[in-house]
Structures are given as C-alpha cells and as structure tokens.
Design an enzyme around this catalytic site. Sequence first.
Site, mmCIF file in Angstrom:
data_model
loop_
_atom_site.group_PDB
_atom_site.id
_atom_site.type_symbol
_atom_site.label_atom_id
_atom_site.label_comp_id
_atom_site.label_asym_id
_atom_site.label_seq_id
_atom_site.Cartn_x
_atom_site.Cartn_y
_atom_site.Cartn_z
ATOM 1 N N LYS A 103 0.375 5.372 -6.056
ATOM 2 C CA LYS A 103 -0.787 5.390 -7.085
ATOM 3 C C LYS A 103 -1.631 6.551 -6.964
ATOM 4 C CE LYS A 103 -4.486 4.213 -6.375
ATOM 5 N NZ LYS A 103 -5.255 2.891 -6.125
ATOM 6 N N CYS A 108 0.722 -1.322 -0.040
ATOM 7 C CA CYS A 108 0.063 0.012 -0.159
ATOM 8 C C CYS A 108 0.730 1.258 0.209
ATOM 9 C CB CYS A 108 -1.000 0.228 1.332
ATOM 10 S SG CYS A 108 -1.871 1.502 1.478
ATOM 11 N N GLU A 120 -26.366 14.976 -4.157
ATOM 12 C CA GLU A 120 -27.828 15.319 -3.393
ATOM 13 C C GLU A 120 -28.624 14.300 -4.141
ATOM 14 O OE1 GLU A 120 -29.881 18.956 -4.390
ATOM 15 O OE2 GLU A 120 -27.830 19.457 -5.516
ATOM 16 N N TYR A 149 -8.818 -3.413 -11.156
ATOM 17 C CA TYR A 149 -8.489 -2.058 -10.530
ATOM 18 C C TYR A 149 -7.047 -1.478 -11.136
ATOM 19 C CZ TYR A 149 -11.415 -3.032 -6.173
ATOM 20 O OH TYR A 149 -12.400 -3.136 -5.317
ATOM 21 N N GLU A 174 -6.982 1.883 -13.375
ATOM 22 C CA GLU A 174 -6.445 3.028 -12.792
ATOM 23 C C GLU A 174 -5.186 3.528 -13.592
ATOM 24 O OE1 GLU A 174 -7.932 2.369 -7.992
ATOM 25 O OE2 GLU A 174 -5.910 1.851 -8.530
ATOM 26 N N HIS A 211 -27.486 21.214 -1.298
ATOM 27 C CA HIS A 211 -27.590 21.707 -2.579
ATOM 28 C C HIS A 211 -26.559 22.856 -2.677
ATOM 29 C CE1 HIS A 211 -29.657 22.617 -6.137
ATOM 30 N NE2 HIS A 211 -29.936 23.919 -5.921
ATOM 31 N N CYS A 256 -1.315 1.721 -3.196
ATOM 32 C CA CYS A 256 -2.401 2.732 -2.847
ATOM 33 C C CYS A 256 -1.754 4.259 -2.787
ATOM 34 C CB CYS A 256 -3.237 2.551 -1.557
ATOM 35 S SG CYS A 256 -3.403 0.818 -1.215
HETATM 36 P P1 NDP Z 1 -7.946 -8.024 -10.525
HETATM 37 O O1 NDP Z 1 -7.797 -9.305 -9.949
HETATM 38 O O2 NDP Z 1 -8.931 -7.186 -10.038
HETATM 39 O O3 NDP Z 1 -7.725 -7.971 -11.967
HETATM 40 C C1 NDP Z 1 -6.856 -8.727 -13.058
HETATM 41 C C2 NDP Z 1 -7.497 -8.573 -14.293
HETATM 42 O O4 NDP Z 1 -6.401 -9.201 -15.178
HETATM 43 C C3 NDP Z 1 -8.786 -9.072 -14.554
HETATM 44 O O5 NDP Z 1 -9.422 -8.079 -15.508
HETATM 45 C C4 NDP Z 1 -8.454 -10.535 -15.286
HETATM 46 O O6 NDP Z 1 -9.190 -10.704 -16.408
HETATM 47 C C5 NDP Z 1 -6.957 -9.924 -16.014
HETATM 48 N N1 NDP Z 1 -6.395 -11.189 -16.199
HETATM 49 C C6 NDP Z 1 -5.837 -12.217 -15.394
HETATM 50 N N2 NDP Z 1 -5.286 -13.174 -15.870
HETATM 51 C C7 NDP Z 1 -5.069 -12.851 -17.211
HETATM 52 C C8 NDP Z 1 -4.322 -13.423 -18.345
HETATM 53 N N3 NDP Z 1 -3.610 -14.384 -18.298
HETATM 54 N N4 NDP Z 1 -4.435 -12.516 -19.439
HETATM 55 C C9 NDP Z 1 -5.153 -11.239 -19.667
HETATM 56 N N5 NDP Z 1 -5.660 -10.936 -18.638
HETATM 57 C C10 NDP Z 1 -5.522 -11.375 -17.310
HETATM 58 O O7 NDP Z 1 -6.275 -7.593 -10.333
HETATM 59 P P2 NDP Z 1 -5.532 -6.264 -10.125
HETATM 60 O O8 NDP Z 1 -4.090 -6.666 -10.365
HETATM 61 O O9 NDP Z 1 -6.262 -5.293 -10.916
HETATM 62 O O10 NDP Z 1 -5.779 -5.665 -8.639
HETATM 63 C C11 NDP Z 1 -5.539 -6.883 -7.531
HETATM 64 C C12 NDP Z 1 -6.253 -6.551 -6.205
HETATM 65 O O11 NDP Z 1 -5.523 -5.412 -5.415
HETATM 66 C C13 NDP Z 1 -7.795 -6.114 -6.773
HETATM 67 O O12 NDP Z 1 -8.385 -7.053 -6.530
HETATM 68 C C14 NDP Z 1 -7.894 -5.193 -5.386
HETATM 69 O O13 NDP Z 1 -8.477 -6.004 -4.209
HETATM 70 C C15 NDP Z 1 -6.666 -4.584 -5.099
HETATM 71 N N6 NDP Z 1 -6.706 -3.260 -5.352
HETATM 72 C C16 NDP Z 1 -7.412 -2.354 -4.827
HETATM 73 C C17 NDP Z 1 -7.578 -0.841 -5.475
HETATM 74 C C18 NDP Z 1 -8.523 -0.159 -4.858
HETATM 75 O O14 NDP Z 1 -8.939 -0.295 -3.916
HETATM 76 N N7 NDP Z 1 -8.576 1.111 -5.578
HETATM 77 C C19 NDP Z 1 -6.466 -0.504 -6.240
HETATM 78 C C20 NDP Z 1 -5.486 -1.394 -6.995
HETATM 79 C C21 NDP Z 1 -5.689 -2.834 -6.538
HETATM 80 P P3 NDP Z 1 -10.703 -11.532 -15.837
HETATM 81 O O15 NDP Z 1 -11.644 -10.547 -15.284
HETATM 82 O O16 NDP Z 1 -11.301 -11.942 -17.297
HETATM 83 O O17 NDP Z 1 -10.360 -12.675 -14.984
#
Ligand code: NDP
Length: 464
Positions: A52, A44, A452, A179, A183, A447, A49
């Site tokens: 980022k 984080c 709102e 995410y 982002e 407002h 976080c």
């Molecule tokens: P996520 O699990 O959210 O997303 C992973 C993405 O990668 C999905 O779209 C998935 O597709 C895709 N993917 C997985 N494997 C492959 C592959 N082999 N080829 C192509 N695409 C693939 O992971 P993130 O890394 O984005 O984030 C990890 C975690 O970190 C989040 O779940 C969250 O909990 C936390 N996080 C929170 C944030 C916040 O609160 N703002 C910010 C950043 C991270 P598919 O959907 O098809 O599985």
Amino acid sequence: MSTFDYDLFVIGGGSGGVRAARVAAGETGAKVALAEEDRYGGTCVIRGCVPKKLMVFASEYNEMPSLARSYGWDIPDGSFDWQPFTVKLNAELDRLEGIYRSLLKNSGVESFDARATLKDAHTVSLSNGKEVTAKHILIATGGRPVRPNLPGAELGIVSDDIFHLPELPKSVLIVGGGYIACEFACILHGLGVKVTQYYRGEQILRGFDNEARGMIADSMIARGIDLRLGVNVEQMEMANGTKPAGYVPGQGPTKIVNTQGTEETYDLVLFATGRNPNSNDMGLEALGIGMGRGGAIEVNDYSQTAVPSVYAIGDVTDRVNLTPVAIREGMAFVETVFRGNPTPVDHDLIASAVFTQPEMGTVGLSEEAARAQEEIEVYASSFKPMMTAFAGAQEKVLMKLVVSKATRKVLGCHIVAPGAGEMIQLAGIAVKMGATKEDFDRTVAVHPTMSEEIVTMRTPTRTG
Ligand code: NDP
C-alpha cells in the site's frame, strides 16, 4: 526434559507471530516452531501496509510535474504504467518474504508451510498430516477483509486482490469510509483511475477528529474523487450478462444499484468494508476459548485465552489492529511467558497515520471525545503550506492540539498535511510522556516548517 515437542508453537507468520517466535527462540533459547499457510510476512508485508505504501509513493508523483513546473522546471505531465510497477512491487515483496523466512531460520525457529488447527490445549494439527505438541501455543493469524452481505457482492474485490490486478481499471467504485477505503481512493485517483467512493454514514473516517475528517474529505473532493456520503450499494450484477466459467472477482464491468435507487456501472468495485479476525475452523470454541464479535479471540491483559497454555496476539484479538501493536503484543507475550516478567500491553495513546492525500497523523483523543470527557481548550491552525502555496494551490493543512483545561496535558494531536505520518510519530512521544501545552510552548520552533505551528499556537480557537 520437556515432554512437549516444542516450548512454543506459533500459528501465523505475520508481523506479530514472527516477532514472538524469533525473540522467544533467539533470545530466550526456547524451542520454537511456526506454521504459516500463506506467505510469510502476513497482511502488513504481503497485502497491506508495505505494498500500500509503495502504491502511495507511486500515486504521489501524479502531482509532481505541475508542482515542478511552477518552480521553473520544464517537465511535461507523465503517465503511469501499472505493469512495470507491479513487476518491481512483486520482486520487493518476494525479497521481504525471504527476509522473514531467514529471520526465523537464523533464530532457530522451525517453520511449517501448512495450516494449523488446535486439537487440544497442547496439540497442533498441521494440514500436512503432522501433529505436534507444545507447552505454549500462540495464535497470531491476523484478520481478513469482509464483503457486505448483498446480492452480487462476490463480484467485487477486496483489498487483498488489488495488488494482483492484471491492469488498472478506468473506473472504480470504492465502498466504505475507513482507513482502507480512503487510502485506496487517493491512491487509485493518483494513479489515474476515475474514483467514486460511497460511504453509508455522514462523514468518512468515523472515530477520528471531526475537523481533520472534514479537511480530508474536502481535499479528496477537490482533487477529483467523487465522494458520496449517505449512500451504499444495494445489489450488483455483471454489466455484460452472466459470469463466465473460471470468473475471478473484478473481471468485467459491474452494474450496481445504490440505496438511492440509481443504477451505475463501474469497471471495478472494491469493498473496503472492514476486516474480521481470522479464527474460523481452528478448533478454538471446542477447547473453550472465548470468541467475541466477528470471531475475535478473547484474551486477558497478558494475551492469554481462557485455556492457560494458549495465547493470542494481533488482529485476531481485535484490540488495536495495527502492525506495531501486534509486534508489541508479541514482545510482551515473550516477556511474560519466557522471561517470567508478566508484562501487560499498553494500548493507550497509540499514534497512527492514514495515508490519504493529504495524510492524517493522529494521537490521543479527538476534540469530540475529549470534550465528552472534560473541559478542554482547542488550538488549531489551518493554513496553506509554503511549498504548494507558492505553486498557487488552495489546499490547506491542519495542526491541532486538544488540551485539558484542568491538567494542561495535551490529550490529542491531529495533523492533516503531507508527511503527517512522520510528524505524528515524534509528537506522539511528547503526548505519551504527558506533555502539557506549556511544554509544547517552550519548545522553540523549527523554521520554516509546517509543523512549527504545533509549538507556536498561542490563543485557543475554542474552549469548553
Ligand atoms: P474500518 O473498520 O476502518 O472501516 C470499515 C468501513 O466500512 C467503515 O467506513 C464502515 O462504515 C464501512 N462498512 C462496514 N460494513 C459495511 C457495509 N455492510 N456496507 C457499507 N459500508 C460498510 O476497516 P478497514 O477495512 O478500512 O481497515 C481495517 C483495519 O485495518 C483498520 O481499522 C485499521 O486498524 C487497519 N488499517 C490501518 C491502516 C493504517 O494504519 N494506515 C491502513 C489500513 C488498515 P461505518 O463507519 O458506518 O461502520
């Protein structure tokens, strides 16, 4: 007298581990040590976080000069310089790491800058050759990004690397639709990079409310992000021949072939394809600790593993992978183990935000998940917000409530708007308290604000 060196040994100095260690030591008087192999603060603070969000702030200035001009300011467009920003960013991360170290020290926690593995149920081996014993061991080692298994994947970078780029690329391909992918697509676009994003599925941000996902995708495309759905990378190679000695990922343009057979070249490829628990080679299986998908440590409601003296919290358990959740799990662990007050962690109705542009704030069930569960009413309002509408912008925001027909409770609240992360924190309190639609209705509007609308929607947009 305890026969152990410590009452508690924490492995991992991220948000969850540091909180558990300092509360156990500072507030219950336990003798506590903590080992961290990398930087204190964890994902984080050091590579997630915090940097980022600072990059989000930096990127948002992109749209401000033109907005200011439409309000009468005589301001030229500027340009972004990565070098001075990263100097400041790194200084800030150093400062925060220092705070984490001193929080531990001031609470009486002994820290070891070392990797720790488990020798047995009460013994920790440190990479500095030391071996220590503890009555309780808490694993809080977090997670790490994973690259997909495809030829040349080692040429791409992962989110950890983005903060260390010597310069911003001119073009980037971001792979993934979660995410992190969304982002960074918005951040890098805002900082002036030409962004292409591949997502293998039908729509980005799988699992979130469909209407909200669609609005974010549309806004990203309208801003100029080349978002392509139903496509993935099949293979990659260096565009300029073979890798030089000492090559680090992201050095030099990369040629990719996608699943549609098209060849494309990008300065940089960023894999945001998910994260796995950081539990490798810690000696856990040998002790009989259960490991789930991707190496997630299996724990009960009290974060206890199959070995009673060993507990685990945070992303390494792959429950809800968010910093505030890891902190809650750490606090509940201390309450359970050091205050004799067994406290399970409540993982229900956790509000969260996706820091895209515009942001999404969400709590509870999506319209789709709620409808699969029971009969619902949906109240949704989509409109051009005052501030940017004045400047002639077409972008809309979304305020949405998903309501149970039977109980009238608000099952889900979804906001797509600038500042949605801030808004959902507050809406989350009402939803967590079990507020009904009528509770929202009898709250007088503030407002003129965007939010709102959340208390003024009178007629359901959809029912059933
Ligand atoms: P996520 O699990 O959210 O997303 C992973 C993405 O990668 C999905 O779209 C998935 O597709 C895709 N993917 C997985 N494997 C492959 C592959 N082999 N080829 C192509 N695409 C693939 O992971 P993130 O890394 O984005 O984030 C990890 C975690 O970190 C989040 O779940 C969250 O909990 C936390 N996080 C929170 C944030 C916040 O609160 N703002 C910010 C950043 C991270 P598919 O959907 O098809 O599985």
